[in-house]
Design a protein around this motif. Sequence first.
Motif, PDB file in Angstrom:
ATOM      1  N   LEU A 398       0.856  -1.297  -0.025  1.00 12.48           N
ATOM      2  CA  LEU A 398       0.020  -0.107   0.189  1.00 12.48           C
ATOM      3  C   LEU A 398       0.820   1.278  -0.033  1.00 12.48           C
ATOM      4  CD1 LEU A 398      -2.691  -0.986   2.710  1.00 12.48           C
ATOM      5  CD2 LEU A 398      -3.147  -0.538   0.088  1.00 12.48           C
ATOM      6  N   THR A 399       1.904   1.236   0.662  1.00 14.50           N
ATOM      7  CA  THR A 399       2.941   2.258   0.613  1.00 14.50           C
ATOM      8  C   THR A 399       3.204   2.959  -0.820  1.00 14.50           C
ATOM      9  OG1 THR A 399       4.882   0.851   0.906  1.00 14.50           O
ATOM     10  CG2 THR A 399       3.759   1.720   3.014  1.00 14.50           C
ATOM     11  N   SER A 400       3.400   1.998  -1.778  1.00 17.01           N
ATOM     12  CA  SER A 400       3.703   2.271  -3.189  1.00 17.01           C
ATOM     13  C   SER A 400       2.803   3.350  -3.845  1.00 17.01           C
ATOM     14  CB  SER A 400       4.264   1.149  -3.768  1.00 17.01           C
ATOM     15  OG  SER A 400       3.151  -0.025  -3.909  1.00 17.01           O
ATOM     16  N   LEU A 401       1.319   3.234  -3.592  1.00 14.98           N
ATOM     17  CA  LEU A 401       0.272   3.871  -4.201  1.00 14.98           C
ATOM     18  C   LEU A 401       0.264   5.167  -4.150  1.00 14.98           C
ATOM     19  CD1 LEU A 401      -2.657   1.534  -2.592  1.00 14.98           C
ATOM     20  CD2 LEU A 401      -1.274   1.323  -4.772  1.00 14.98           C
ATOM     21  N   GLN A 402      -0.036   5.723  -5.103  1.00 16.19           N
ATOM     22  CA  GLN A 402       0.001   7.396  -5.203  1.00 16.19           C
ATOM     23  C   GLN A 402      -1.322   7.890  -4.450  1.00 16.19           C
ATOM     24  OE1 GLN A 402      -0.447   8.520  -9.373  1.00 16.19           O
ATOM     25  NE2 GLN A 402      -0.022  10.700  -8.881  1.00 16.19           N
ATOM     26  N   ASN A 403      -0.920   8.938  -3.778  1.00 20.51           N
ATOM     27  CA  ASN A 403      -1.709   9.924  -2.813  1.00 20.51           C
ATOM     28  C   ASN A 403      -2.280   8.882  -1.689  1.00 20.51           C
ATOM     29  OD1 ASN A 403      -1.267  12.111  -4.436  1.00 20.51           O
ATOM     30  ND2 ASN A 403      -2.827  11.420  -5.754  1.00 20.51           N
ATOM     31  N   TYR A 404      -1.400   7.936  -1.338  1.00 17.33           N
ATOM     32  CA  TYR A 404      -2.014   7.049   0.003  1.00 17.33           C
ATOM     33  C   TYR A 404      -1.914   7.762   1.283  1.00 17.33           C
ATOM     34  CZ  TYR A 404      -2.010   2.996   3.118  1.00 17.33           C
ATOM     35  OH  TYR A 404      -2.371   2.472   4.017  1.00 17.33           O
ATOM     36  N   VAL A 405      -2.703   7.651   2.025  1.00 17.16           N
ATOM     37  CA  VAL A 405      -2.860   8.444   3.289  1.00 17.16           C
ATOM     38  C   VAL A 405      -2.992   6.865   4.218  1.00 17.16           C
ATOM     39  CG1 VAL A 405      -3.852   9.790   5.173  1.00 17.16           C
ATOM     40  CG2 VAL A 405      -3.848  10.432   2.684  1.00 17.16           C
ATOM     41  N   GLY A 406      -2.073   6.578   4.976  1.00 20.03           N
ATOM     42  CA  GLY A 406      -1.981   5.281   5.676  1.00 20.03           C
ATOM     43  C   GLY A 406      -2.274   5.431   7.034  1.00 20.03           C
ATOM     44  N   TYR A 407      -2.627   4.439   7.612  1.00 17.81           N
ATOM     45  CA  TYR A 407      -3.209   4.380   9.146  1.00 17.81           C
ATOM     46  C   TYR A 407      -1.726   4.548  10.095  1.00 17.81           C
ATOM     47  CZ  TYR A 407      -5.622   2.498  13.256  1.00 17.81           C
ATOM     48  OH  TYR A 407      -6.001   2.271  14.728  1.00 17.81           O
ATOM     49  N   PRO A 408      -1.995   5.318  11.091  1.00 13.60           N
ATOM     50  CA  PRO A 408      -3.285   5.873  11.813  1.00 13.60           C
ATOM     51  C   PRO A 408      -3.449   7.333  11.073  1.00 13.60           C
ATOM     52  CG  PRO A 408      -1.330   6.167  13.168  1.00 13.60           C
ATOM     53  CD  PRO A 408      -0.650   5.413  11.985  1.00 13.60           C
ATOM     54  N   GLN A 418     -14.937  13.757   7.051  1.00 13.45           N
ATOM     55  CA  GLN A 418     -15.609  12.351   6.680  1.00 13.45           C
ATOM     56  C   GLN A 418     -15.179  11.881   5.394  1.00 13.45           C
ATOM     57  OE1 GLN A 418     -19.975  12.167   6.707  1.00 13.45           O
ATOM     58  NE2 GLN A 418     -19.777  10.140   7.314  1.00 13.45           N
ATOM     59  N   ALA A 419     -14.887  10.557   5.168  1.00 13.95           N
ATOM     60  CA  ALA A 419     -14.509   9.939   3.937  1.00 13.95           C
ATOM     61  C   ALA A 419     -15.693  10.192   2.945  1.00 13.95           C
ATOM     62  CB  ALA A 419     -14.043   8.582   4.245  1.00 13.95           C
ATOM     63  N   GLU A 420     -15.434  10.240   1.608  1.00 10.79           N
ATOM     64  CA  GLU A 420     -16.432  10.328   0.663  1.00 10.79           C
ATOM     65  C   GLU A 420     -17.132   9.228   0.802  1.00 10.79           C
ATOM     66  OE1 GLU A 420     -16.735  13.045  -1.046  1.00 10.79           O
ATOM     67  OE2 GLU A 420     -15.160  14.039  -0.293  1.00 10.79           O
ATOM     68  N   PHE A 421     -18.553   9.210   0.101  1.00 14.10           N
ATOM     69  CA  PHE A 421     -19.424   8.182   0.045  1.00 14.10           C
ATOM     70  C   PHE A 421     -19.902   7.605   1.447  1.00 14.10           C
ATOM     71  CE2 PHE A 421     -17.245   7.430  -4.146  1.00 14.10           C
ATOM     72  CZ  PHE A 421     -18.009   8.353  -4.787  1.00 14.10           C
ATOM     73  N   LEU A 422     -19.812   8.199   2.306  1.00 15.06           N
ATOM     74  CA  LEU A 422     -20.246   8.147   3.645  1.00 15.06           C
ATOM     75  C   LEU A 422     -19.466   6.869   4.443  1.00 15.06           C
ATOM     76  CD1 LEU A 422     -22.664   9.285   5.542  1.00 15.06           C
ATOM     77  CD2 LEU A 422     -23.851   7.170   4.922  1.00 15.06           C
ATOM     78  N   GLY A 442      -6.467   2.251   5.161  1.00 16.68           N
ATOM     79  CA  GLY A 442      -5.822   3.494   5.104  1.00 16.68           C
ATOM     80  C   GLY A 442      -6.919   4.100   3.943  1.00 16.68           C
ATOM     81  N   LEU A 443      -6.459   5.370   3.279  1.00 18.38           N
ATOM     82  CA  LEU A 443      -7.218   6.123   2.418  1.00 18.38           C
ATOM     83  C   LEU A 443      -6.512   6.669   1.093  1.00 18.38           C
ATOM     84  CD1 LEU A 443      -9.107   8.488   4.978  1.00 18.38           C
ATOM     85  CD2 LEU A 443      -9.863   6.490   4.089  1.00 18.38           C
ATOM     86  N   ILE A 444      -7.110   6.842   0.039  1.00 15.67           N
ATOM     87  CA  ILE A 444      -6.330   7.624  -0.973  1.00 15.67           C
ATOM     88  C   ILE A 444      -7.174   8.839  -1.436  1.00 15.67           C
ATOM     89  CG2 ILE A 444      -6.094   7.186  -3.403  1.00 15.67           C
ATOM     90  CD1 ILE A 444      -5.897   4.464  -3.219  1.00 15.67           C
ATOM     91  N   LYS A 445      -6.286   9.725  -1.529  1.00 17.24           N
ATOM     92  CA  LYS A 445      -6.564  11.250  -1.718  1.00 17.24           C
ATOM     93  C   LYS A 445      -6.972  11.475  -3.147  1.00 17.24           C
ATOM     94  CE  LYS A 445      -5.853  16.044  -0.535  1.00 17.24           C
ATOM     95  NZ  LYS A 445      -4.723  17.035   0.324  1.00 17.24           N
ATOM     96  N   PHE A 446      -7.793  12.114  -3.663  1.00 15.25           N
ATOM     97  CA  PHE A 446      -8.072  12.281  -5.124  1.00 15.25           C
ATOM     98  C   PHE A 446      -9.062  13.796  -5.256  1.00 15.25           C
ATOM     99  CE2 PHE A 446     -10.366  11.973  -9.163  1.00 15.25           C
ATOM    100  CZ  PHE A 446      -8.989  11.909  -9.913  1.00 15.25           C
ATOM    101  N   LYS A 447      -8.488  14.624  -5.777  1.00 15.94           N
ATOM    102  CA  LYS A 447      -9.068  15.770  -5.964  1.00 15.94           C
ATOM    103  C   LYS A 447      -9.799  16.521  -4.784  1.00 15.94           C
ATOM    104  CE  LYS A 447      -9.995  15.311 -10.752  1.00 15.94           C
ATOM    105  NZ  LYS A 447     -11.097  15.396 -11.823  1.00 15.94           N
ATOM    106  N   GLY A 448      -9.096  16.469  -3.417  1.00 12.03           N
ATOM    107  CA  GLY A 448      -9.466  16.902  -2.347  1.00 12.03           C
ATOM    108  C   GLY A 448     -10.177  15.947  -1.671  1.00 12.03           C
ATOM    109  N   GLY A 449     -10.578  14.780  -1.907  1.00 18.63           N
ATOM    110  CA  GLY A 449     -11.654  13.807  -1.257  1.00 18.63           C
ATOM    111  C   GLY A 449     -10.814  12.793  -0.836  1.00 18.63           C
ATOM    112  N   TYR A 450     -11.398  12.122   0.368  1.00 18.75           N
ATOM    113  CA  TYR A 450     -10.674  10.904   0.639  1.00 18.75           C
ATOM    114  C   TYR A 450     -11.326   9.608   0.511  1.00 18.75           C
ATOM    115  CZ  TYR A 450      -7.373  14.174   3.019  1.00 18.75           C
ATOM    116  OH  TYR A 450      -6.430  14.915   3.116  1.00 18.75           O
ATOM    117  N   TYR A 451     -11.036   8.595   0.189  1.00 13.24           N
ATOM    118  CA  TYR A 451     -11.708   7.454  -0.353  1.00 13.24           C
ATOM    119  C   TYR A 451     -11.254   6.266   0.386  1.00 13.24           C
ATOM    120  CZ  TYR A 451     -13.420  10.512  -3.906  1.00 13.24           C
ATOM    121  OH  TYR A 451     -13.962  11.534  -4.663  1.00 13.24           O
ATOM    122  N   GLY A 452     -12.292   5.572   1.026  1.00 16.52           N
ATOM    123  CA  GLY A 452     -11.775   4.251   1.549  1.00 16.52           C
ATOM    124  C   GLY A 452     -12.212   2.889   0.881  1.00 16.52           C
ATOM    125  N   PHE A 453     -11.702   1.758   1.523  1.00 15.34           N
ATOM    126  CA  PHE A 453     -11.716   0.482   0.418  1.00 15.34           C
ATOM    127  C   PHE A 453     -11.954  -0.474   1.503  1.00 15.34           C
ATOM    128  CE2 PHE A 453      -8.840   3.646  -1.286  1.00 15.34           C
ATOM    129  CZ  PHE A 453      -9.589   3.844  -2.615  1.00 15.34           C
TER     130      PHE A 453
END
Length: 652
Positions: A398-408, A418-422, A442-453
Amino acid sequence: MACNENVIKNMANEITRNCQANNVTVDPEFVTYMIDLLLLNPKYGKLFAKTIKRNNLAYFVDECVSMLTGDGTALNTLKMQFILQKNYDKLEILIEKHLGHIEKCLAPLVDEILDMDPGLSNEAEFHKLFRKMSIYFVLASGLGNPSYIVTLKEGMAALESVFGMEDLKAFVALPRSDKSLQLEVLLGYTSGVRLFNRDCIPLNLVDAGKACMSLLSNSLITIMQRVNKLTTAIEEAITIQDETGNVVVDLNKVNDHSELAIGDYKEIFDLLAFNRQYEVFIRKLLADVESLTLKGATYVERTKAVLQELHAAVKYKAAVPVQNVFPLFTKLWEVWRAMQNVMFIISNVNRLMGIMGSIQDKIKMPLDVLNKMLQGKTVTTDHCRINNRPSTEERLSLTSLQNYVGYPSSSDVLGVKQAEFLGFCALCLGVGALVPSNVKIGLIKFKGGYYGFCSVKMATRFSKDPERYINEALNYARNNPHLINLLNIVENVFKVKDIDDLVVVRVPKIKVFDKDIQTEMHPVPTYKEKNYTWDLWEWKRRACQWASIVNCQTHSTQTVYSHLRSDIQCQTVEPRDKSLQTNKDAGMNTVNSNYFLWGLRGHRGYGQHVMDLKAQHSMEASIIATCTWPCYNKKEDLGADETMDENLIHSE
């Protein structure tokens, strides 16, 4: 856009009439709410982009009527959203609306009070004005019904204790704006006096808040049990195709449930969306009621303190200065009004819970389908699902992903925004599955929003093409409008409402293989009735024959030579393959044939013939015994010209 507010209102009225024709009663305001969401879809929005055509309008009305008369799970989700949006908001806004509604209802009475201008000698008019003011103070304070004479007398006595007849005459002489301000001041004084006379503390306010919290908590537990089952049933079926990256519902992963279809999963998706929406509302109401209960307990303590101050101020005193006691009456009234607002919101929450409960009772769970999906699975809660820690190898990838925001660090982000899409998995939303994202991934940041998986594989695929999967989620949401407000993506869907093809479906390449397949000669045994005939008379003939055979007797006779047999042998020659030599093809050189037609020039009549100019093989002269020319019997029959021609011929 051609659809303005009036056009939408007219469409809502027409849809309502068509639904009534189908024995379905709907609220026109709810129809307007649904139309606003449907117009975010270019399928319907572009029908009225420039002008409104009757055919397009009729098509849109029929679509809306079919949705409203269907009464599906998605429609019930929209109804729940509309009810909460119409009847609930932030606490401050609710209180402002409530107080504004009270002022609006009492505005005619206030206007009468402010407009009355009785003469100084008209005591009856002054008493009438005093009575109206008492009625207004009772109604505005919410302390009883002035139609009861006891309550009205109590209100008039409280007003008379702080506002005498001389003060009333001075009140009439004031300007209208000053009268309005003094009415508000007198409302606080009068209500405070009545509360002080009652000397009661509303402890039932805290009890009402706790009872409402208990009801909401029990409802939340029931909903979460249902949500956990539905999420566990579908989460394993959501996969990503390695070649195309498409998020699909893979039925091959549930081999034991081969009788399940995509429609069954779509039904579970809608049920999960309904229960998730119910969960969101219950959590919101529970948080508000909990804060209101704490405020109610604080207001009760403040009421006790103010009453103690009042008792201390008037104890053992025949007269008390106005500047000392009137502010305490106003303070007591303000605290009481705050408690009234709390009680109003709690009662409103109880009313909304009853409405949402009636909507939930209409939803029927497909237990047979759900049990098939849950067969062999353990129900997982959201708490376990969102805190499932990935392996060390997955965390390193995961650390190699672009715009990755890791835990914690992601926890700090979620604490602020709040993360996008609730907080649901961005890729699973492409097929409508509301699967919670794992915070530990963790999350991935894209265009000002944070997305979870929900898994590392989902996060890895999203990082390669984030915009594609976001558009897939938006495209599914605008085709299923009950998800738009649930996921809080109204603005995002509005930005893409003019784009027809928001998602391009990628088709996997077709792979061709050359294989030899051994098939059976006759995989399905066939049977042919040899004695079948279509002729009825033939069947009658056979019936007669079979009937006569019954009466016949079969017997055998031994003859003299019937037992003799003889063996005969024949000499044969086995065939063999032989080849024959044929003659060789040869060619020869021939003499060209030349032909000359005699008698074509200067000759009239008969006698033209072909002269043979072939080379003779023999040089010997041939004797002509007979003349081959056509001869005439009589020369006298010939004309002069013909005689001349004949002489020429003989001369030649």
